[in-house]
Motif scaffolding. Structure first.
Motif, mmCIF file in Angstrom:
data_model
loop_
_atom_site.group_PDB
_atom_site.id
_atom_site.type_symbol
_atom_site.label_atom_id
_atom_site.label_comp_id
_atom_site.label_asym_id
_atom_site.label_seq_id
_atom_site.Cartn_x
_atom_site.Cartn_y
_atom_site.Cartn_z
ATOM 1 N N ILE A 12 -11.553 3.626 0.557
ATOM 2 C CA ILE A 12 -10.398 3.900 -0.323
ATOM 3 C C ILE A 12 -9.335 4.585 0.499
ATOM 4 O O ILE A 12 -9.634 5.507 1.268
ATOM 5 N N LEU A 57 -7.604 3.274 -9.337
ATOM 6 C CA LEU A 57 -8.414 2.751 -8.236
ATOM 7 C C LEU A 57 -9.296 1.589 -8.672
ATOM 8 O O LEU A 57 -9.653 0.739 -7.855
ATOM 9 N N VAL A 70 -8.417 -0.475 -1.967
ATOM 10 C CA VAL A 70 -9.822 -0.228 -2.289
ATOM 11 C C VAL A 70 -10.632 -1.398 -1.748
ATOM 12 O O VAL A 70 -10.333 -2.558 -2.056
#
Length: 273
Positions: A12, A57, A70
């Motif tokens: 991430i 996310l 991501v």
């Protein structure tokens, strides 16, 4: 279960990630890097921006500003590619109590696009791995809280994601069930290389499981480091509770949340039994 596939780069990576709701800035220019292969804890009082950050996310919410990648893909430009590479276990119920364990997993597998000859072996493997093989035919409404959480983990791991997002994985569970979930999370991370990002309000859980911890306060990044590093900053013999209190503005009462937060917590605790 095979090792989770890891694309290149970071698990991430966010730059200036921001989300506004009208005049309220829920997440305020977050710069965050999570490496592959670890367990990352995301902490903060209710209202600090944790849930909003996770929703961005996991592609459930578009950012107002900034960028995030991501599993190697941009959350706005390639949301479908992100979703193929992540698993998500929300705080609220994601298993159907009117179905059996194996029926829940079959439904989840089909939603992930799994079919044909690979379907049954994948489901059987997930049931065995989570210690649910003997309860596969039982209705989920008869499961204990710990069994439900393990079933939800099994659902999320069916497609062998590179990254697993967990929102309060042990809320409402008794100590024995908590330890069981901890063991499964450690195994997913250690044996199968799965990167885990989890939120928690239980500081012993964070201390026990997390390699790195980020603390949000009022939508901003207040601190980030290993539990040992953060405790060293706060002072000799500091606990993770001391760390949380220090970096979240010294007001643990914020963690109690408002009516919606308390209601959500109680509903979750009730359904996990």
């Amino acid at each position: 279960m095979q090792q989770a596939t890891k694309p290149g780069g970071h698990a991430i990576e966010t730059t200036g990630l921001t989300r506004r709701f009208g005049t309220l800035t829920a997440v305020d220019h977050i710069d965050l890097t999570v490496e592959y292969g670890g367990i990352f804890g995301l902490l903060g009082p209710n209202g600090a921006g944790k849930s909003t950050l996770i929703k961005m996310l996991t592609t459930l919410l578009k950012p107002s500003e900034g960028t995030a990648r991501v599993a190697g893909f941009d959350i706005v430009a390639a949301p479908a590619e992100v979703r193929r590479r992540i698993g998500y276990v929300p705080q609220l119920l994601s298993a159907d109590g009117a179905l059996s364990g194996i029926e829940n997993l079959t439904l989840s597998a089909r939603l992930y696009g799994l079919s044909g000859a690979a379907l049954k072996p994948r489901i059987d493997e997930a049931l065995r791995y989570m210690g649910l093989a003997d309860a596969a035919e039982q209705l989920v409404k008869r499961y204990s809280g710990g069994m439900i959480r393990r079933l939800e983990l099994a659902q999320a791991m069916l497609h062998r994601p590179a990254i697993l997002f967990l929102d309060e994985p042990t809320i409402g569970l008794d100590p024995v069930a908590c330890l069981s979930v901890w063991d499964r999370l450690r195994a997913l991370n250690r044996e199968h290389g799965m990167t885990i990002l989890m939120t928690s309000h239980f500081m012993d859980e964070v201390d026990e499981l997390c390699d790195v911890v980020a603390i949000l306060h009022q939508g901003r990044m207040a601190a980030c480091g290993s539990p040992a590093q953060l405790k060293a900053v706060v002072g000799e013999a500091a606990s993770m509770t001391d760390v949380f209190t220090h970096f979240s503005g010294g007001r643990l009462d914020e963690d109690e949340g408002g009516f919606r937060d308390i209601r959500r917590t109680r509903i979750t605790a009730k359904r996990l039994g």
